[in-house]
Scaffold this motif. Structure first.
Motif, PDB file in Angstrom:
ATOM      1  N   CYS A  45     -47.145  66.165   5.790  1.00 22.37           N
ATOM      2  CA  CYS A  45     -48.239  66.609   6.808  1.00 22.37           C
ATOM      3  C   CYS A  45     -49.378  67.226   6.243  1.00 22.37           C
ATOM      4  CB  CYS A  45     -47.472  67.155   8.208  1.00 22.37           C
ATOM      5  SG  CYS A  45     -46.094  66.130   8.858  1.00 22.37           S
ATOM      6  N   ALA A  46     -49.181  68.305   5.481  1.00 22.17           N
ATOM      7  CA  ALA A  46     -50.168  68.988   4.838  1.00 22.17           C
ATOM      8  C   ALA A  46     -51.018  68.212   3.883  1.00 22.17           C
ATOM      9  CB  ALA A  46     -49.425  70.202   4.105  1.00 22.17           C
ATOM     10  N   ALA A  47     -50.278  67.335   3.108  1.00 25.70           N
ATOM     11  CA  ALA A  47     -51.208  66.403   2.258  1.00 25.70           C
ATOM     12  C   ALA A  47     -52.130  65.350   2.986  1.00 25.70           C
ATOM     13  CB  ALA A  47     -50.126  65.693   1.462  1.00 25.70           C
ATOM     14  N   VAL A  48     -51.467  64.768   4.123  1.00 23.94           N
ATOM     15  CA  VAL A  48     -52.066  64.056   4.829  1.00 23.94           C
ATOM     16  C   VAL A  48     -53.334  64.554   5.543  1.00 23.94           C
ATOM     17  CG1 VAL A  48     -52.143  62.573   6.803  1.00 23.94           C
ATOM     18  CG2 VAL A  48     -50.314  62.186   5.448  1.00 23.94           C
ATOM     19  N   SER A  49     -53.118  65.876   6.089  1.00 26.73           N
ATOM     20  CA  SER A  49     -54.213  66.599   6.699  1.00 26.73           C
ATOM     21  C   SER A  49     -55.511  66.941   5.855  1.00 26.73           C
ATOM     22  CB  SER A  49     -53.696  67.663   7.383  1.00 26.73           C
ATOM     23  OG  SER A  49     -52.756  67.471   8.428  1.00 26.73           O
ATOM     24  N   GLU A  50     -55.170  67.207   4.608  1.00 28.84           N
ATOM     25  CA  GLU A  50     -56.083  67.662   3.506  1.00 28.84           C
ATOM     26  C   GLU A  50     -56.810  66.528   2.972  1.00 28.84           C
ATOM     27  OE1 GLU A  50     -57.202  70.621   2.526  1.00 28.84           O
ATOM     28  OE2 GLU A  50     -55.994  71.582   4.105  1.00 28.84           O
ATOM     29  N   ALA A  51     -55.921  65.492   2.733  1.00 25.84           N
ATOM     30  CA  ALA A  51     -56.752  64.053   2.307  1.00 25.84           C
ATOM     31  C   ALA A  51     -57.760  63.716   3.266  1.00 25.84           C
ATOM     32  CB  ALA A  51     -55.493  63.155   1.966  1.00 25.84           C
ATOM     33  N   GLY A  52     -57.423  63.805   4.576  1.00 24.88           N
ATOM     34  CA  GLY A  52     -58.038  63.044   5.609  1.00 24.88           C
ATOM     35  C   GLY A  52     -59.504  63.631   6.241  1.00 24.88           C
ATOM     36  N   LYS A  53     -59.416  65.073   5.512  1.00 25.18           N
ATOM     37  CA  LYS A  53     -60.651  65.787   5.991  1.00 25.18           C
ATOM     38  C   LYS A  53     -61.956  65.042   5.648  1.00 25.18           C
ATOM     39  CE  LYS A  53     -58.701  70.463   5.864  1.00 25.18           C
ATOM     40  NZ  LYS A  53     -58.497  71.722   5.398  1.00 25.18           N
ATOM     41  N   GLY A  54     -62.783  64.903   6.803  1.00 19.37           N
ATOM     42  CA  GLY A  54     -63.997  64.282   6.459  1.00 19.37           C
ATOM     43  C   GLY A  54     -63.941  62.828   6.568  1.00 19.37           C
ATOM     44  N   HIS A  55     -62.916  62.190   6.840  1.00 20.22           N
ATOM     45  CA  HIS A  55     -62.861  60.507   7.026  1.00 20.22           C
ATOM     46  C   HIS A  55     -62.143  60.250   8.368  1.00 20.22           C
ATOM     47  CE1 HIS A  55     -63.422  60.183   2.527  1.00 20.22           C
ATOM     48  NE2 HIS A  55     -62.474  61.424   2.296  1.00 20.22           N
ATOM     49  N   ASP A  56     -62.576  59.093   8.742  1.00 17.96           N
ATOM     50  CA  ASP A  56     -61.911  58.798   9.886  1.00 17.96           C
ATOM     51  C   ASP A  56     -60.841  57.832   9.756  1.00 17.96           C
ATOM     52  OD1 ASP A  56     -61.843  57.846  12.565  1.00 17.96           O
ATOM     53  OD2 ASP A  56     -63.466  56.446  12.753  1.00 17.96           O
ATOM     54  N   ILE A  57     -59.493  58.443   9.838  1.00 17.19           N
ATOM     55  CA  ILE A  57     -58.545  57.779   9.308  1.00 17.19           C
ATOM     56  C   ILE A  57     -57.758  57.152  10.831  1.00 17.19           C
ATOM     57  CG2 ILE A  57     -56.211  58.125   8.518  1.00 17.19           C
ATOM     58  CD1 ILE A  57     -58.322  58.698   6.404  1.00 17.19           C
ATOM     59  N   GLU A  58     -57.225  55.988  10.466  1.00 14.70           N
ATOM     60  CA  GLU A  58     -56.416  55.400  11.766  1.00 14.70           C
ATOM     61  C   GLU A  58     -55.142  55.191  11.481  1.00 14.70           C
ATOM     62  OE1 GLU A  58     -58.736  51.575  12.735  1.00 14.70           O
ATOM     63  OE2 GLU A  58     -60.624  52.428  11.941  1.00 14.70           O
ATOM     64  N   ALA A  59     -54.528  55.295  10.431  1.00 16.42           N
ATOM     65  CA  ALA A  59     -53.133  55.171  10.303  1.00 16.42           C
ATOM     66  C   ALA A  59     -52.639  55.714   8.990  1.00 16.42           C
ATOM     67  CB  ALA A  59     -52.580  53.496  10.269  1.00 16.42           C
ATOM     68  N   VAL A  60     -51.310  55.866   8.941  1.00 16.80           N
ATOM     69  CA  VAL A  60     -50.600  56.645   7.811  1.00 16.80           C
ATOM     70  C   VAL A  60     -49.517  55.635   7.301  1.00 16.80           C
ATOM     71  CG1 VAL A  60     -49.494  58.650   6.839  1.00 16.80           C
ATOM     72  CG2 VAL A  60     -51.298  58.788   8.346  1.00 16.80           C
ATOM     73  N   GLY A  61     -49.439  55.337   5.920  1.00 15.94           N
ATOM     74  CA  GLY A  61     -48.269  54.655   5.296  1.00 15.94           C
ATOM     75  C   GLY A  61     -47.409  55.451   4.427  1.00 15.94           C
ATOM     76  N   ILE A  62     -46.275  55.752   4.467  1.00 19.26           N
ATOM     77  CA  ILE A  62     -45.220  56.595   3.764  1.00 19.26           C
ATOM     78  C   ILE A  62     -44.437  55.717   2.851  1.00 19.26           C
ATOM     79  CG2 ILE A  62     -43.567  58.260   3.562  1.00 19.26           C
ATOM     80  CD1 ILE A  62     -44.984  59.273   6.210  1.00 19.26           C
ATOM     81  N   GLY A  63     -44.411  55.611   1.645  1.00 20.19           N
ATOM     82  CA  GLY A  63     -43.483  55.214   0.811  1.00 20.19           C
ATOM     83  C   GLY A  63     -42.233  55.990   0.347  1.00 20.19           C
ATOM     84  N   ALA A  64     -41.052  55.963   0.858  1.00 21.40           N
ATOM     85  CA  ALA A  64     -40.058  56.615   0.813  1.00 21.40           C
ATOM     86  C   ALA A  64     -39.017  56.000  -0.408  1.00 21.40           C
ATOM     87  CB  ALA A  64     -39.378  56.915   1.876  1.00 21.40           C
ATOM     88  N   ALA A  65     -38.318  56.568  -1.071  1.00 20.02           N
ATOM     89  CA  ALA A  65     -37.226  55.962  -1.938  1.00 20.02           C
ATOM     90  C   ALA A  65     -36.029  56.042  -1.211  1.00 20.02           C
ATOM     91  CB  ALA A  65     -37.170  56.890  -3.430  1.00 20.02           C
ATOM     92  N   GLY A  66     -35.407  54.968  -0.851  1.00 19.81           N
ATOM     93  CA  GLY A  66     -34.532  54.886  -0.095  1.00 19.81           C
ATOM     94  C   GLY A  66     -34.264  53.798   0.970  1.00 19.81           C
ATOM     95  N   TYR A  67     -33.339  53.625   1.630  1.00 22.65           N
ATOM     96  CA  TYR A  67     -32.931  52.661   2.748  1.00 22.65           C
ATOM     97  C   TYR A  67     -33.889  52.785   3.837  1.00 22.65           C
ATOM     98  CZ  TYR A  67     -29.276  50.447  -0.191  1.00 22.65           C
ATOM     99  OH  TYR A  67     -28.481  49.846  -0.991  1.00 22.65           O
ATOM    100  N   VAL A  68     -34.931  52.079   4.455  1.00 18.76           N
ATOM    101  CA  VAL A  68     -35.829  52.172   5.456  1.00 18.76           C
ATOM    102  C   VAL A  68     -35.298  50.876   6.484  1.00 18.76           C
ATOM    103  CG1 VAL A  68     -37.877  52.354   6.492  1.00 18.76           C
ATOM    104  CG2 VAL A  68     -37.513  53.212   4.345  1.00 18.76           C
ATOM    105  N   ASP A  69     -35.083  51.444   7.761  1.00 16.88           N
ATOM    106  CA  ASP A  69     -34.649  50.400   8.812  1.00 16.88           C
ATOM    107  C   ASP A  69     -35.615  49.771   9.246  1.00 16.88           C
ATOM    108  OD1 ASP A  69     -36.833  52.145  10.274  1.00 16.88           O
ATOM    109  OD2 ASP A  69     -35.075  52.155  11.974  1.00 16.88           O
ATOM    110  N   ASP A  70     -35.289  48.240   9.940  1.00 16.15           N
ATOM    111  CA  ASP A  70     -35.925  47.321  10.258  1.00 16.15           C
ATOM    112  C   ASP A  70     -37.073  47.704  11.011  1.00 16.15           C
ATOM    113  OD1 ASP A  70     -34.252  47.831  12.110  1.00 16.15           O
ATOM    114  OD2 ASP A  70     -34.544  45.796  13.039  1.00 16.15           O
ATOM    115  N   LYS A  71     -37.237  48.557  11.746  1.00 14.33           N
ATOM    116  CA  LYS A  71     -38.531  49.288  12.245  1.00 14.33           C
ATOM    117  C   LYS A  71     -39.484  49.990  11.634  1.00 14.33           C
ATOM    118  CE  LYS A  71     -35.875  49.166  16.741  1.00 14.33           C
ATOM    119  NZ  LYS A  71     -34.671  48.552  16.267  1.00 14.33           N
ATOM    120  N   ARG A  72     -39.210  50.402  10.297  1.00  9.98           N
ATOM    121  CA  ARG A  72     -39.850  50.789   9.400  1.00  9.98           C
ATOM    122  C   ARG A  72     -40.205  52.437   9.910  1.00  9.98           C
ATOM    123  NH1 ARG A  72     -44.987  47.429   7.037  1.00  9.98           N
ATOM    124  NH2 ARG A  72     -45.177  47.281   9.379  1.00  9.98           N
TER     125      ARG A  72
END
Length: 313
Positions: A45-72
């Motif tokens: 959350c901290a990294a997303v907030s800092e990276a997004g400063k000054g930009h109009d961000i519409e969504a976030v995608g997270i890549g996680a090592a492991g099994y992610v369910d069908d609803k992502r």
């Protein structure tokens, strides 16, 4: 959709990057990876907030090592983080106030390569990542194929040797035990121990003992023609190419994209992989051959792919 943020969760750092529709990273922010599951959520959350400063961000995608369910949305199981049925999407959405998509990191990297890297121009692509382990991703008909439960393309845990080497997953004989960075180091140590006279360059780059051999030593020694180092790459390539031939029987893609740290060695490893692929491809004399291509995005693939998957919704 315009700008999105991709998040790559690494073993030592978490990187968030603002990515545009062309796959260009406009801004990044990195934070150290905490040791606790809740600390990792805080860091994302901290990294997303800092990276997004000054930009109009519409969504976030997270890549996680492991099994992610069908609803992502939920990380069902993560091998290196104590996440078990972790509702990562909900937790991050509540904190950052943006729509969030969670995807397996190898799937995200595969999508990044397909959209903006070596996979451009192909409709059917299979990606493998040769790193410490072996991961992968499936794109067929221009769509990321995740399986009914969201956990497809765990290629590293296809059993290639019945009752073979014990794998970290608890099974035996998994492909990643024979085609990965960890396997490469094992091959080099075994060969250097058996024939040290053929590993003089390799041994000189470490502490002089087979036990001191590291992956970077093998790469450097192979470029200098060290026999043990070169033979170790060939052994890894033999297993990798044979596995691609099996995947060709399953998916019949037009291209395989090989990424991960091992692939950074370029033709040193890719040429013998191609040779092994041709050797083991069933009916290879009579059928078209998929291309075996080097990944182009390097370590950025997962971040860029996760951001673009968030854009897809």
């Amino acid at each position: 959709m315009g700008l999105t943020i991709g998040v790559d969760i690494g073993g030592t750092k978490i990187a968030a990057g603002v990515v545009d529709e062309e796959g260009t990273i406009l801004d990044t922010h990195k934070v150290p990876t905490p040791s606790t599951p809740e600390g990792i959520v805080d860091a994302i959350c901290a990294a997303v907030s800092e990276a997004g400063k000054g930009h109009d961000i519409e969504a976030v995608g997270i890549g996680a090592a492991g099994y992610v369910d069908d609803k992502r949305a939920t990380v069902l199981f993560a091998p290196n983080i104590d996440w078990r049925h972790e509702p990562l999407k909900d937790k991050v959405e509540q904190r950052v106030g943006l729509p969030v998509v969670v995807e397996n990191d190898a799937n995200a990297a595969a999508w990044g390569e397909y959209r903006f890297g070596a996979g451009q121009g192909h409709d059917d692509v299979i990606c493998i990542t040769l790193g410490t382990g072996l991961g992968g991703g499936i794109i067929i008909g221009n769509k990321l194929r995740r399986g009914r439960f969201g956990v497809a393309a765990e290629f590293g845990h296809i059993r290639v040797v019945p009752d073979g080497l014990l794998c970290g997953c608890g099974s035996q004989g998994c492909w990643e035990q024979y085609a990965s960075g960890r396997a490469l180091v094992r091959y080099a140590k075994q060969r250097a121990n058996a024939t040290p006279e053929n590993a003089r360059v390799l041994l000189s780059l470490g502490d002089g003992t087979p036990e001191g051999i590291q992956g970077k030593h093998i790469s450097d020694a192979a470029r200098q023609g060290d026999k043990v180092a070169v033979d170790s790459f060939r052994e890894l390539a033999r297993w990798a190419g044979a596995g691609l031939a099996d995947l060709a029987s399953l998916f019949d893609p037009s291209a395989f994209i090989v990424g991960g740290g091992v692939s950074d060695e370029g033709d040193l490893v890719l040429d013998p992989i191609r040779k092994s692929f041709r050797r083991w491809l069933v009916g290879g004399k009579y059928r078209p051959h998929a291309q075996v291509l080097a990944a182009q995005l390097g370590g950025k693939a997962g971040l860029v792919g996760a951001a673009d998957l968030a854009r897809q919704g």
